[in-house]
Design a protein around this motif. Sequence first.
Motif, short mmCIF file in Angstrom:
data_model
loop_
_atom_site.label_atom_id
_atom_site.label_comp_id
_atom_site.label_asym_id
_atom_site.label_seq_id
_atom_site.Cartn_x
_atom_site.Cartn_y
_atom_site.Cartn_z
N ILE A 26 -4.24 -6.21 7.83
CA ILE A 26 -2.99 -5.45 7.86
C ILE A 26 -3.30 -4.10 8.53
O ILE A 26 -4.28 -3.47 8.15
CB ILE A 26 -2.51 -5.24 6.41
N ASN A 44 9.51 2.63 -1.53
CA ASN A 44 8.65 1.48 -1.82
C ASN A 44 9.23 0.21 -1.23
O ASN A 44 8.51 -0.62 -0.67
CB ASN A 44 8.49 1.31 -3.34
N LEU A 48 7.47 -2.12 1.48
CA LEU A 48 7.29 -3.57 1.30
C LEU A 48 7.81 -4.31 2.53
O LEU A 48 7.10 -5.16 3.09
CB LEU A 48 8.01 -4.06 0.06
N ALA A 52 5.45 -6.38 4.92
CA ALA A 52 5.69 -7.84 4.99
C ALA A 52 6.00 -8.25 6.43
O ALA A 52 5.52 -9.28 6.90
CB ALA A 52 6.82 -8.23 4.05
N MET A 89 1.97 -14.02 1.87
CA MET A 89 2.11 -12.60 1.56
C MET A 89 1.61 -12.30 0.14
O MET A 89 0.87 -11.34 -0.08
CB MET A 89 3.56 -12.15 1.70
N PHE A 90 1.98 -13.15 -0.81
CA PHE A 90 1.51 -12.91 -2.18
C PHE A 90 0.00 -13.15 -2.29
O PHE A 90 -0.71 -12.44 -3.00
CB PHE A 90 2.26 -13.81 -3.17
N ARG A 92 -2.16 -12.63 0.09
CA ARG A 92 -2.81 -11.45 0.69
C ARG A 92 -2.67 -10.25 -0.26
O ARG A 92 -3.61 -9.47 -0.43
CB ARG A 92 -2.16 -11.15 2.04
N VAL A 96 -5.66 -8.06 -1.71
CA VAL A 96 -5.72 -6.59 -1.62
C VAL A 96 -5.97 -6.02 -3.02
O VAL A 96 -6.82 -5.16 -3.22
CB VAL A 96 -4.41 -6.01 -1.03
N ILE A 113 2.43 -0.04 -8.59
CA ILE A 113 3.15 -1.28 -8.25
C ILE A 113 4.14 -1.60 -9.37
O ILE A 113 5.30 -1.97 -9.11
CB ILE A 113 2.17 -2.45 -8.03
N SER A 116 7.13 0.42 -8.88
CA SER A 116 7.60 0.53 -7.49
C SER A 116 9.11 0.25 -7.35
O SER A 116 9.72 0.69 -6.39
CB SER A 116 6.84 -0.47 -6.63
N ILE A 118 10.20 -3.07 -8.55
CA ILE A 118 10.34 -4.49 -8.89
C ILE A 118 10.90 -4.57 -10.29
O ILE A 118 10.50 -3.81 -11.17
CB ILE A 118 8.96 -5.20 -8.90
N MET A 126 3.76 -11.82 -11.63
CA MET A 126 3.05 -11.40 -10.42
C MET A 126 1.63 -10.94 -10.77
O MET A 126 0.66 -11.40 -10.16
CB MET A 126 3.83 -10.26 -9.74
N HIS A 208 10.95 -15.24 -5.43
CA HIS A 208 10.86 -14.22 -4.38
C HIS A 208 12.19 -13.58 -3.99
O HIS A 208 12.34 -12.36 -4.03
CB HIS A 208 10.18 -14.83 -3.15
N MET A 211 13.48 -11.45 -6.62
CA MET A 211 12.69 -10.21 -6.80
C MET A 211 13.20 -9.14 -5.83
O MET A 211 13.25 -7.97 -6.14
CB MET A 211 11.21 -10.48 -6.51
N LEU A 212 13.57 -9.63 -4.64
CA LEU A 212 14.03 -8.67 -3.61
C LEU A 212 15.40 -8.10 -3.97
O LEU A 212 15.58 -6.89 -4.01
CB LEU A 212 14.11 -9.38 -2.25
N TRP A 215 15.51 -5.60 -6.80
CA TRP A 215 14.75 -4.34 -6.64
C TRP A 215 15.66 -3.20 -7.09
O TRP A 215 16.82 -3.17 -6.65
CB TRP A 215 14.33 -4.14 -5.19
#
Length: 233
Positions: A26, A44, A48, A52, A89-90, A92, A96, A113, A116, A118, A126, A208, A211-212, A215
């Motif tokens: 990244i 945040n 994201l 992403a 993505m999750f 990765r 991280v 996090i 953030s 979520i 998660m 997913h 979750m978005l 937010w």
Amino acid sequence: KEKVEITKEQKALTKVIVEAYNRHQIPQDVAKKLLQDQYSVEENFLLLTEMATSQVQVIVEFTKSIPGFLSLDHEDQIALLKGSAVEAMFLRSAQVFSKKMPNGHNGILEERIRKSGISEEFITPMFNFYKSIIGLHMSLEEQALLTAITILTPDRPYVKDHQAVEKLQEPMLDVLRKVCVLQHPQEPQYFARLLGRLTELRTLTHYHAEMLTSWRMNDHKFTPLLCEIWDVQ
Ligand SMILES: O=C(NC1CCCCC1)[C@H](C1CCCCC1)n1c(-c2ccc(-n3cccn3)nc2)nc2cc(F)c(F)cc21
């Protein structure tokens, strides 16, 4: 005692995958960014979507380096990328999160996090997934091969030629199995546990879109690429 031998071809395949995985890091380190400052829920969310979006581009380049991928049917190539983008993505993000940082930094990162934006109900699943990835102490080869195996999942929606994808995924699974035996000789079930994480990853991916949209802010904006890849807007 089974003598596990990695063939010359399998060494070469692993080298190609690990190099591609390393090449496509990244751009800026998101963990460092999160540790530097506290951001608002809006900032945040923007971070994201930016991370992403750049990661989707990174994953496309990584996938193009997988031997044989570009010879697949073009629509199947898109179906595989679209079908695995959120999982990648999750995966990765978990990798991280699993990076060892100076004392206390992991705690701060987790805190940032959690706060953030979520919504509460998704934080636990998660982090359960992240902590299960940490517990595996995956090597770089295992991370790279597991990412390639996730992308080359034959049963994604709209994939027409399953056989052709299986033919690419199988050699990856073979070499990952051997790498696991060689790198975790005390844990004969390590390979099975690794693949079991992919099942947990799918359930996380199931949340997913919710979750978005949940937010903690109004008017969620997405980049055009994310609208394509994520089932939002
Ligand atoms: O940037 C992140 N992840 C990227 C994405 C691309 C590849 C690299 C990492 C985020 C980050 C964006 C800013 C706020 C705080 C979170 N992140 C996430 C994360 C959190 C939630 C979500 N989703 C929520 C709904 C849908 N997805 N996705 C990823 N987990 C992370 C774990 C880290 F160690 C970590 F450092 C960041 C992480």
